[in-house]
Design an enzyme around this catalytic site. Structure first.
Site, PDB file in Angstrom:
ATOM      1  N   SER A 215      63.097  -4.276  -6.367  1.00  0.00           N
ATOM      2  CA  SER A 215      63.715  -3.756  -7.592  1.00  0.00           C
ATOM      3  C   SER A 215      62.992  -4.248  -8.843  1.00  0.00           C
ATOM      4  CB  SER A 215      65.173  -4.206  -7.633  1.00  0.00           C
ATOM      5  OG  SER A 215      65.220  -5.618  -7.665  1.00  0.00           O
ATOM      6  N   GLU A 236      55.503  -2.996  -6.398  1.00  0.00           N
ATOM      7  CA  GLU A 236      55.925  -1.646  -5.993  1.00  0.00           C
ATOM      8  C   GLU A 236      57.413  -1.567  -6.273  1.00  0.00           C
ATOM      9  OE1 GLU A 236      54.077   0.858  -4.727  1.00  0.00           O
ATOM     10  OE2 GLU A 236      52.184  -0.201  -4.562  1.00  0.00           O
ATOM     11  N   CYS A 270      62.710   4.799  -2.144  1.00  0.00           N
ATOM     12  CA  CYS A 270      62.268   4.528  -3.526  1.00  0.00           C
ATOM     13  C   CYS A 270      61.790   5.774  -4.244  1.00  0.00           C
ATOM     14  CB  CYS A 270      61.183   3.459  -3.531  1.00  0.00           C
ATOM     15  SG  CYS A 270      59.772   3.904  -2.506  1.00  0.00           S
TER      16      CYS A 270
HETATM   17  P1  NAD Z   1      65.243  -6.470  -4.161  1.00  0.00           P
HETATM   18  O1  NAD Z   1      64.430  -6.581  -5.384  1.00  0.00           O
HETATM   19  O2  NAD Z   1      66.672  -6.816  -4.236  1.00  0.00           O
HETATM   20  O3  NAD Z   1      64.633  -7.373  -2.975  1.00  0.00           O
HETATM   21  C1  NAD Z   1      63.268  -7.332  -2.627  1.00  0.00           C
HETATM   22  C2  NAD Z   1      62.854  -8.675  -2.070  1.00  0.00           C
HETATM   23  O4  NAD Z   1      63.034  -9.679  -3.050  1.00  0.00           O
HETATM   24  C3  NAD Z   1      63.644  -9.116  -0.847  1.00  0.00           C
HETATM   25  O5  NAD Z   1      62.736  -9.673   0.071  1.00  0.00           O
HETATM   26  C4  NAD Z   1      64.600 -10.164  -1.387  1.00  0.00           C
HETATM   27  O6  NAD Z   1      64.880 -11.158  -0.442  1.00  0.00           O
HETATM   28  C5  NAD Z   1      63.833 -10.758  -2.550  1.00  0.00           C
HETATM   29  N1  NAD Z   1      64.712 -11.189  -3.643  1.00  0.00           N
HETATM   30  C6  NAD Z   1      65.893 -10.642  -4.006  1.00  0.00           C
HETATM   31  N2  NAD Z   1      66.397 -11.295  -5.088  1.00  0.00           N
HETATM   32  C7  NAD Z   1      65.505 -12.264  -5.409  1.00  0.00           C
HETATM   33  C8  NAD Z   1      65.454 -13.268  -6.416  1.00  0.00           C
HETATM   34  N3  NAD Z   1      66.431 -13.418  -7.309  1.00  0.00           N
HETATM   35  N4  NAD Z   1      64.392 -14.099  -6.452  1.00  0.00           N
HETATM   36  C9  NAD Z   1      63.391 -13.964  -5.549  1.00  0.00           C
HETATM   37  N5  NAD Z   1      63.401 -13.039  -4.561  1.00  0.00           N
HETATM   38  C10 NAD Z   1      64.429 -12.192  -4.490  1.00  0.00           C
HETATM   39  O7  NAD Z   1      65.006  -4.968  -3.661  1.00  0.00           O
HETATM   40  P2  NAD Z   1      65.667  -4.263  -2.420  1.00  0.00           P
HETATM   41  O8  NAD Z   1      67.132  -4.121  -2.694  1.00  0.00           O
HETATM   42  O9  NAD Z   1      65.232  -4.877  -1.161  1.00  0.00           O
HETATM   43  O10 NAD Z   1      64.992  -2.813  -2.485  1.00  0.00           O
HETATM   44  C11 NAD Z   1      65.474  -1.814  -3.317  1.00  0.00           C
HETATM   45  C12 NAD Z   1      64.597  -1.617  -4.525  1.00  0.00           C
HETATM   46  O11 NAD Z   1      63.245  -1.605  -4.145  1.00  0.00           O
HETATM   47  C13 NAD Z   1      64.823  -0.288  -5.214  1.00  0.00           C
HETATM   48  O12 NAD Z   1      64.741  -0.472  -6.605  1.00  0.00           O
HETATM   49  C14 NAD Z   1      63.672   0.571  -4.741  1.00  0.00           C
HETATM   50  O13 NAD Z   1      63.317   1.612  -5.600  1.00  0.00           O
HETATM   51  C15 NAD Z   1      62.591  -0.442  -4.640  1.00  0.00           C
HETATM   52  N6  NAD Z   1      61.602  -0.013  -3.658  1.00  0.00           N
HETATM   53  C16 NAD Z   1      60.367   0.321  -4.096  1.00  0.00           C
HETATM   54  C17 NAD Z   1      59.427   0.773  -3.182  1.00  0.00           C
HETATM   55  C18 NAD Z   1      58.044   1.152  -3.602  1.00  0.00           C
HETATM   56  O14 NAD Z   1      57.216   1.340  -2.715  1.00  0.00           O
HETATM   57  N7  NAD Z   1      57.744   1.267  -4.866  1.00  0.00           N
HETATM   58  C19 NAD Z   1      59.759   0.860  -1.837  1.00  0.00           C
HETATM   59  C20 NAD Z   1      61.037   0.494  -1.442  1.00  0.00           C
HETATM   60  C21 NAD Z   1      61.949   0.051  -2.352  1.00  0.00           C
END
Ligand code: NAD
Length: 483
Positions: A215, A236, A270
């Site tokens: 995210s 990403e 995404c």
């Molecule tokens: P997220 O940002 O919540 O988590 C991603 C990763 O970060 C996980 O491994 C998680 O453990 C870690 N994380 C979460 N909070 C954290 C923090 N406070 N400090 C450090 N690490 C932390 O994202 P998500 O919910 O897993 O995925 C959904 C999001 O990802 C959506 O916004 C989606 O659009 C995006 N996404 C983008 C792509 C792309 O290719 N551009 C692909 C898939 C998902």
């Protein structure tokens, strides 16, 4: 750190480091593994092309031999069908592995470039060299594809990889950790399971590159942590990706492609079309076509999950349920908290100011907004941060080019949605708030490589042009040679 499958979690004793190139936090549980990966990289073992190909073949063989385990794990995390798991997780990954195996040699070759008269008789070339130890942080929504695909690119480019999977699809994460940690030396490739705590600890350490998928808010955390060490990042991220439907499109084909792209993976993609902007003159026809198409594949009376996914967890279910404005529901809107089920939902007469239009939806809810003037619609899209994707459905070349020229977005498709990411010749990534950098195919290899530029000169000849004493003649010569 979580131990998703008992014996597969990487447990590392804290150690003190004295080399400033290595890690420095004595209490950090990942210091040792990160140091080991750095040391291993410095042995140059990963630079051998044959070695790299061997590692990719090993990943491919492991995936093939354990497909049924992966199907089961994904089913337990999302109730996703084998077909969808193969199509959206494994097929793309196999393709990427095969592509890398075929091209590593070519992509890692030195490239000759021209040198210019000023440096005659020198020659110039570029050496793609691996960056060093890489941290890959994965999201939950495609937990095989979005973790192993960047890892494969990083290994192909000759780097050791530490992969941090997402804690949410716990079953899939455990299988990936087991497959990798049981079969690879951890100096080369290792998986750490866990969430915020583990990622925070990892971010204290030095990596030569961080590749993050997730995210926007967490992307900012990663970027800030990386900045302390001037570590390059690929981010990403996500965003609100629009689909623009023009009156001159083929409605049935457009809707068929759009519905698949929106509701695959339960809308948790995404690059899924986040919202639709449809020309007012065809709005009713479009909505009707949407209804027919959705009911064909996802009958609203059926919660058996053959072809349709659960929401990943209750937190996301609750967030999504709140976004469904009951006054706007055109279709669907049925929810079941216990089963984390939200039927494919279409909202109509939505405006840009409503809550659902403020954040990425990331679920099976499709707001439909209408417009009468394309310029106004484009202006509205531009009030939001640059999206990861944008889709335009139209037969009119000028309309298509107008959108492609005037809207900035990561990547997209004309008369289709999502499928651009399946073409490995197209670098995949965002722009602005939707991300930094890109990968897939050669772009992935380059993302994990440094382009080392070299000029080589023979000893035989050294003109006096650049050396003092300077003169008018030398000045004129240098102007002629360089400009
Ligand atoms: P997220 O940002 O919540 O988590 C991603 C990763 O970060 C996980 O491994 C998680 O453990 C870690 N994380 C979460 N909070 C954290 C923090 N406070 N400090 C450090 N690490 C932390 O994202 P998500 O919910 O897993 O995925 C959904 C999001 O990802 C959506 O916004 C989606 O659009 C995006 N996404 C983008 C792509 C792309 O290719 N551009 C692909 C898939 C998902």
């Amino acid at each position: 750190m979580t131990d998703g499958n008992n014996n597969t979690t990487v447990l590392i004793q804290p150690v003190l480091q004295d080399d400033k190139n290595k890690t420095t936090t004595p209490t950090n549980p990942f210091s040792e593994i990160v140091s080991k990966q750095k040391e291993y990289f410095n042995t140059n073992a990963t630079k051998d092309i044959g070695f790299r190909i061997e590692q990719l073949k090993k990943i491919r063989a492991l995936l093939r031999a354990n497909e049924s385990k992966l199907y089961e794990a994904i089913y337990n995390d999302f109730s996703k069908s084998e077909f969808e798991t193969y199509a959206t997780e494994l097929a793309v990954l196999y393709h990427e592995i095969n592509l890398n195996i075929k091209n590593i040699k070519k992509w890692s070759n030195r490239k000759r470039v021209t040198t210019g008269l000023a440096n005659f008789p020198g020659k110039s070339f570029i050496i793609p060299e691996p960056l060093g130890n890489i941290l890959v942080i994965g999201p939950w929504n495609y937990p095989i594809h979005l973790t192993l695909m960047p890892a494969v690119a990083a290994l192909a480019a000759g780097n050791p990889v530490l992969l941090k999977t997402s804690e949410l699809p716990a079953n899939t994460s455990a299988v990936i950790a087991q497959l990798i940690n049981d079969n690879f030396s951890k100096e080369l490739f290792c998986v750490v399971e866990g969430g915020v705590q583990e990622t925070t600890a990892l971010l204290e350490l030095h990596f030569d590159k961080i590749f993050f998928t997730g995210s926007v808010p967490v992307g900012k955390i990663i970027y800030q942590a990386a900045a302390k060490n001037l570590t390059p990042v690929t981010l990403e991220l996500g965003g609100k990706s629009p689909a623009i439907i023009m009156a001159d499109c083929n409605i049935n084909i457009s809707v068929k492609r759009l519905v698949w792209a929106k509701f695959i993976n339960g809308g948790q993609t995404c690059v899924a079309p986040d919202y639709v902007l449809v020309e007012k003159t065809i709005e009713e026809k479009f909505l009707l076509a949407l209804q027919i198409e959705i009911e064909k594949y996802h009958p609203d009376t059926d919660e058996s999950r053959e072809n349709y996914l659960q929401i990943i967890n209750t937190k996301n279910f609750d967030r999504l349920e709140k976004l469904i404005d009951r006054d706007r529901v055109y279709l669907g809107g049925r929810t079941n908290r216990e089963k984390r089920y939200i039927s494919p939902t279409v909202l109509k007469d939505v405006s840009f100011e409503e809550e659902i239009m403020q954040e990425e939806i990331f679920g099976p809810i499709l707001p439909v907004l209408s417009f009468t003037n394309l310029d106004t619609a484009i202006r509205k899209i531009k009030t939001k941060p640059k999206p990861l994707a944008c889709y335009i459905y139209s037969k009119n070349k000028r309309t298509v080019n107008k959108v492609l020229n005037e809207v900035s977005f990561g990547g997209g498709a004309v008369n289709d949605s999502v499928m651009h990411l399946s073409n490995s010749n197209l670098p995949f990534g965002g722009v602005g708030f939707s991300g930094i950098g890109s990968y897939h195919g050669k772009a992935g290899f380059d993302t994990f490589s440094h382009q080392k530029s070299i000029m080589q000169k023979p000893f035989g000849f050294e003109p006096n042009l650049k050396y003092p004493p300077y003169s008018k003649l030398k000045m004129n010569l240098i102007k002629w040679l360089i400009e």
